[in-house]
Enzyme design. Structure first.
Site, PDB file in Angstrom:
ATOM      1  N   CYS A 155      28.169 -34.861  34.230  1.00 28.92           N
ATOM      2  CA  CYS A 155      27.570 -35.714  34.095  1.00 28.92           C
ATOM      3  C   CYS A 155      26.356 -34.595  33.749  1.00 28.92           C
ATOM      4  CB  CYS A 155      27.071 -36.199  35.623  1.00 28.92           C
ATOM      5  SG  CYS A 155      27.416 -34.892  36.820  1.00 28.92           S
ATOM      6  N   ASP A 156      26.017 -32.963  34.373  1.00 24.33           N
ATOM      7  CA  ASP A 156      25.072 -32.150  34.020  1.00 24.33           C
ATOM      8  C   ASP A 156      24.732 -32.745  32.646  1.00 24.33           C
ATOM      9  OD1 ASP A 156      27.059 -31.366  35.441  1.00 24.33           O
ATOM     10  OD2 ASP A 156      26.624 -29.476  35.253  1.00 24.33           O
ATOM     11  N   ALA A 157      25.297 -32.902  31.741  1.00 23.59           N
ATOM     12  CA  ALA A 157      24.896 -33.241  30.150  1.00 23.59           C
ATOM     13  C   ALA A 157      23.333 -34.451  30.150  1.00 23.59           C
ATOM     14  CB  ALA A 157      25.434 -33.913  28.985  1.00 23.59           C
ATOM     15  N   PHE A 159      21.093 -34.800  32.376  1.00 21.31           N
ATOM     16  CA  PHE A 159      19.156 -33.839  32.489  1.00 21.31           C
ATOM     17  C   PHE A 159      19.247 -33.038  31.155  1.00 21.31           C
ATOM     18  CE2 PHE A 159      17.202 -29.674  33.779  1.00 21.31           C
ATOM     19  CZ  PHE A 159      16.320 -30.000  34.149  1.00 21.31           C
TER      20      PHE A 159
END
Length: 371
Positions: A155-157, A159
């Site tokens: 999920c960081d991707a 951003f």
């Protein structure tokens, strides 16, 4: 994740010490800018990165510096942006298959908008064209790691790459980049978003029903990492800032933003910050500044842009900012930042990272715009 009474009392004491100044609901914008400048000056004097100066940690930090300059017009922020850009030769990192490695280009694109022909956008274009349109082992599903079966599998991707793509499309006028971004964003959403909890799993290892042995918190709840969801919500605010009002899929991002914002607001703790484990705040009973900074930024952005009700959300935002400032050391260092990771872990008054400073700057940039 259980802690002994002794270590728990120590953490609580340190955190209460961090919040020793009583939070006020008013905003002193001169003090906000001073805190931001102090944080950046300390960070510039203490460079740190995981892989290289162009990696995601610096990428996230310089997103914060970018927004700080946009909000204040203070030349000290723009000087830092230009200096690192020249030093990096305006290049992303080398892993063109990895969303993290283009995050630094957000600051390049902003610098490009400040003066014509200042920035060489060739390396960013080459990265995006390869990343979005060329085959790789994640797109093909051939990576041996079972959780890495889509391009943006963590999920960081959300951003790291989508805000860069959105700004690049805005500056070049090429909508095809938005369509590619939306395609891969939807893959991540469909894989990792928990519609019941209205939060993102960090990756499929933390998603119930996917693994043979589901990971969970001691209280039996699902593991939702605060910073992971901070990456997503902060990224949504950045994407929506530059996504055209008439873009055909804009409503999807608006609705997702509002849904997550409501959930995150409900999870704010009494001291104004958020815990590293969103559904198990008792696991480590202290606030975490990187996630809290991203949430403060995103919620303040929603108030400032009319997507969130001011009467409902502004008090939570102001409370969060005052708590963030209380975690800043006198020398400017921003403490209580969880180290690099992928799941909830503790922090301390003396733990810091450049992306934590970036989150702090992002939060301050939107607080300056509030009445």
């Amino acid at each position: 994740m259980k802690r002994t009474p002794k270590t728990m009392y120590k953490s609580v004491f340190l955190f209460l010490l961090c919040l020793g100044v009583k939070a006020q609901m008013t905003l002193d914008k001169e003090k906000i800018e001073h805190a931001m400048v102090s944080a950046m000056e300390w960070q510039e004097a203490h460079p740190i990165f995981a892989l290289a100066p162009t990696d995601w940690t610096n990428g996230a930090y310089y997103v914060g510096v970018t927004k700080a300059h946009e909000a204040t017009k203070n030349p000290i922020f723009l000087a830092a942006l230009k200096t690192q850009g020249y030093r990096n030769e305006w290049k992303p990192l080398y892993r063109t298959y990895h969303a993290d490695d283009v995050a630094i280009s957000y600051s390049y694109l902003y610098a490009n908008a400040t003066r014509k022909n200042l920035v060489d956008l060739g390396p960013t274009k080459a990265f995006l064209d390869t990343h979005l349109y060329e085959p790789n082992k994640w797109k093909d599903g051939t990576d041996p790691n079972k959780e890495k079966k889509i391009l943006w599998w963590w999920c960081d991707a959300l951003f790291m790459a989508p805000p860069v793509i959105t700004v690049y499309a805005k500056q070049t006028g090429e909508e095809k980049y938005l369509d590619a971004m939306h395609k891969y964003y939807m893959e991540t959403y469909n894989l990792l978003y928990d519609k019941k909890e209205q939060l993102f799993a960090r990756d499929t290892r933390y998603q119930w029903g996917v693994n043979a042995k589901d990971l969970k918190e001691p209280n039996g709840k699902k593991i939702f990492w605060a910073r992971g969801n901070g990456w997503v919500l902060g990224g949504l605010a950045l994407v929506l800032t530059d996504l055209p009002q008439d873009y055909e899929h804009r409503d999807f991002y608006v609705n997702l933003y509002k849904e997550m914002a409501a959930k995150i607001k409900d999870l704010q703790q009494e001291d104004g910050l958020w815990r590293t484990s969103l559904l198990s705040p008792e696991s480590w009973n202290h606030g975490e500044v990187s996630a809290s900074g991203f949430y403060t930024f995103a919620l303040a952005w929603g108030v400032n842009n009319g997507l969130l009700d001011k009467a409902e959300y502004a008090p939570a935002v102001k409370k969060a900012w005052n708590a963030l400032v209380a975690c800043q050391h006198q020398n400017g260092m921003v403490g209580w930042v969880q180290d690099i990771g992928a799941d909830p872990q503790p922090a301390t008054a003396d733990s810091w990272q450049n992306y934590g400073t970036g989150a702090f700057l992002l939060a301050g940039s939107e607080l300056l715009k509030m009445d």
